[in-house]
Write a protein that holds these residues in place. Structure first.
Motif, PDB file in Angstrom:
ATOM      1  N   TYR A  56       0.902  -1.287   0.003  1.00  0.00           N
ATOM      2  CA  TYR A  56      -0.136   0.019  -0.071  1.00  0.00           C
ATOM      3  C   TYR A  56       0.873   1.232   0.052  1.00  0.00           C
ATOM      4  O   TYR A  56       2.049   1.162   0.367  1.00  0.00           O
ATOM      5  CB  TYR A  56      -0.946   0.157   0.990  1.00  0.00           C
ATOM      6  CG  TYR A  56      -0.322  -0.089   2.610  1.00  0.00           C
ATOM      7  CD1 TYR A  56       0.117   1.214   3.153  1.00  0.00           C
ATOM      8  CD2 TYR A  56       0.047  -1.182   3.184  1.00  0.00           C
ATOM      9  CE1 TYR A  56       0.617   1.015   4.145  1.00  0.00           C
ATOM     10  CE2 TYR A  56       0.818  -1.348   4.481  1.00  0.00           C
ATOM     11  CZ  TYR A  56       0.842  -0.105   4.974  1.00  0.00           C
ATOM     12  OH  TYR A  56       1.849   0.035   6.255  1.00  0.00           O
ATOM     13  N   GLY A  57       0.302   2.335  -0.390  1.00  0.00           N
ATOM     14  CA  GLY A  57       1.147   3.720  -0.388  1.00  0.00           C
ATOM     15  C   GLY A  57       0.262   4.596  -0.921  1.00  0.00           C
ATOM     16  O   GLY A  57      -0.710   4.600  -1.308  1.00  0.00           O
ATOM     17  N   ALA A  58       1.337   5.895  -1.208  1.00  0.00           N
ATOM     18  CA  ALA A  58       0.402   7.091  -1.527  1.00  0.00           C
ATOM     19  C   ALA A  58       1.671   7.733  -2.464  1.00  0.00           C
ATOM     20  O   ALA A  58       2.801   7.384  -2.351  1.00  0.00           O
ATOM     21  CB  ALA A  58       0.112   8.046  -0.537  1.00  0.00           C
ATOM     22  N   GLY A  59       0.941   8.488  -3.430  1.00  0.00           N
ATOM     23  CA  GLY A  59       2.175   9.560  -4.360  1.00  0.00           C
ATOM     24  C   GLY A  59       1.449  10.660  -4.937  1.00  0.00           C
ATOM     25  O   GLY A  59       0.289  10.934  -4.702  1.00  0.00           O
ATOM     26  N   ALA A  60       2.164  11.468  -5.644  1.00  0.00           N
ATOM     27  CA  ALA A  60       1.643  12.591  -6.158  1.00  0.00           C
ATOM     28  C   ALA A  60       2.581  12.932  -7.220  1.00  0.00           C
ATOM     29  O   ALA A  60       3.731  12.532  -7.230  1.00  0.00           O
ATOM     30  CB  ALA A  60       1.670  13.826  -5.190  1.00  0.00           C
ATOM     31  N   ARG A  61       2.174  13.577  -8.161  1.00  0.00           N
ATOM     32  CA  ARG A  61       2.773  14.216  -9.304  1.00  0.00           C
ATOM     33  C   ARG A  61       2.253  15.297  -9.816  1.00  0.00           C
ATOM     34  O   ARG A  61       1.091  15.704  -9.554  1.00  0.00           O
ATOM     35  CB  ARG A  61       2.582  12.996 -10.609  1.00  0.00           C
ATOM     36  CG  ARG A  61       3.082  11.756 -10.544  1.00  0.00           C
ATOM     37  CD  ARG A  61       2.743  10.833 -11.758  1.00  0.00           C
ATOM     38  NE  ARG A  61       3.312   9.400 -11.400  1.00  0.00           N
ATOM     39  CZ  ARG A  61       2.910   8.509 -12.207  1.00  0.00           C
ATOM     40  NH1 ARG A  61       2.497   8.591 -13.607  1.00  0.00           N
ATOM     41  NH2 ARG A  61       3.776   7.317 -11.987  1.00  0.00           N
ATOM     42  N   GLY A 107       7.465  13.424  -9.719  1.00  0.00           N
ATOM     43  CA  GLY A 107       6.461  13.023  -8.698  1.00  0.00           C
ATOM     44  C   GLY A 107       7.219  12.247  -7.609  1.00  0.00           C
ATOM     45  O   GLY A 107       8.638  12.194  -7.573  1.00  0.00           O
ATOM     46  N   VAL A 108       6.669  11.873  -6.716  1.00  0.00           N
ATOM     47  CA  VAL A 108       7.255  11.163  -5.576  1.00  0.00           C
ATOM     48  C   VAL A 108       6.204  10.032  -5.028  1.00  0.00           C
ATOM     49  O   VAL A 108       5.036  10.258  -5.147  1.00  0.00           O
ATOM     50  CB  VAL A 108       7.450  12.057  -4.273  1.00  0.00           C
ATOM     51  CG1 VAL A 108       6.258  12.788  -3.474  1.00  0.00           C
ATOM     52  CG2 VAL A 108       8.209  11.263  -3.032  1.00  0.00           C
ATOM     53  N   GLU A 109       6.533   8.764  -4.697  1.00  0.00           N
ATOM     54  CA  GLU A 109       5.597   7.849  -4.140  1.00  0.00           C
ATOM     55  C   GLU A 109       6.306   7.054  -3.125  1.00  0.00           C
ATOM     56  O   GLU A 109       7.727   6.581  -2.977  1.00  0.00           O
ATOM     57  CB  GLU A 109       5.713   6.784  -5.325  1.00  0.00           C
ATOM     58  CG  GLU A 109       4.671   5.597  -4.975  1.00  0.00           C
ATOM     59  CD  GLU A 109       4.423   4.856  -6.246  1.00  0.00           C
ATOM     60  OE1 GLU A 109       3.654   4.856  -7.185  1.00  0.00           O
ATOM     61  OE2 GLU A 109       5.058   3.457  -6.323  1.00  0.00           O
ATOM     62  N   TYR A 110       5.731   6.828  -2.077  1.00  0.00           N
ATOM     63  CA  TYR A 110       5.754   6.141  -0.868  1.00  0.00           C
ATOM     64  C   TYR A 110       5.040   4.791  -0.814  1.00  0.00           C
ATOM     65  O   TYR A 110       3.974   4.666  -0.902  1.00  0.00           O
ATOM     66  CB  TYR A 110       5.424   6.854   0.308  1.00  0.00           C
ATOM     67  CG  TYR A 110       6.124   6.191   1.591  1.00  0.00           C
ATOM     68  CD1 TYR A 110       7.407   6.014   1.942  1.00  0.00           C
ATOM     69  CD2 TYR A 110       5.079   5.537   2.662  1.00  0.00           C
ATOM     70  CE1 TYR A 110       7.700   5.268   3.188  1.00  0.00           C
ATOM     71  CE2 TYR A 110       5.396   4.646   3.774  1.00  0.00           C
ATOM     72  CZ  TYR A 110       6.863   4.473   3.774  1.00  0.00           C
ATOM     73  OH  TYR A 110       7.335   4.357   5.230  1.00  0.00           O
TER      74      TYR A 110
END
Length: 95
Positions: free
Chosen positions: A47-52, A64-67
């Motif tokens: 699971y995780g989240a990110g943004a671009r 962007g970055v993703e965790y």
């Protein structure tokens, strides 16, 4: 020879807020290690989240970055939990 393999499958959902694109995901990954005749592998929950953010007049550049977090309670049936977390930086270019 020690060989590692990993495959991930994600279900991604997010929103388009103009040039900002936040998202979250859930899924599974398969991780395995081979050393000679010994093979261990297991399936992890991820699971995780990110943004671009789209850049440029046409939005052709995206950064962007993703965790991401991977967890399993009993890796390969040995009774030990296994966890992994990653932080990824991304750059995409649309032709």
């Amino acid at each position: 020879d020690l060989k590692f393999s990993s495959t991930r499958l994600k279900l991604i959902g997010g929103a388009s807020l103009g040039r900002f694109l936040p998202y979250g995901f859930v899924g599974q990954s398969r991780f395995g290690a081979d050393y000679g005749t010994v093979t261990i592998s297991d399936t992890f929950t991820i699971y995780g989240a990110g943004a671009r953010v789209a850049l440029g007049a046409a939005g052709r550049h995206t950064i962007g970055v993703e965790y991401l977090v991977e967890t399993v309670d009993d890796y390969a049936g040995n009774g030990a939990p296994a966890d992994n977390s990653e932080l990824s930086l991304r750059y995409d270019f649309r032709f």
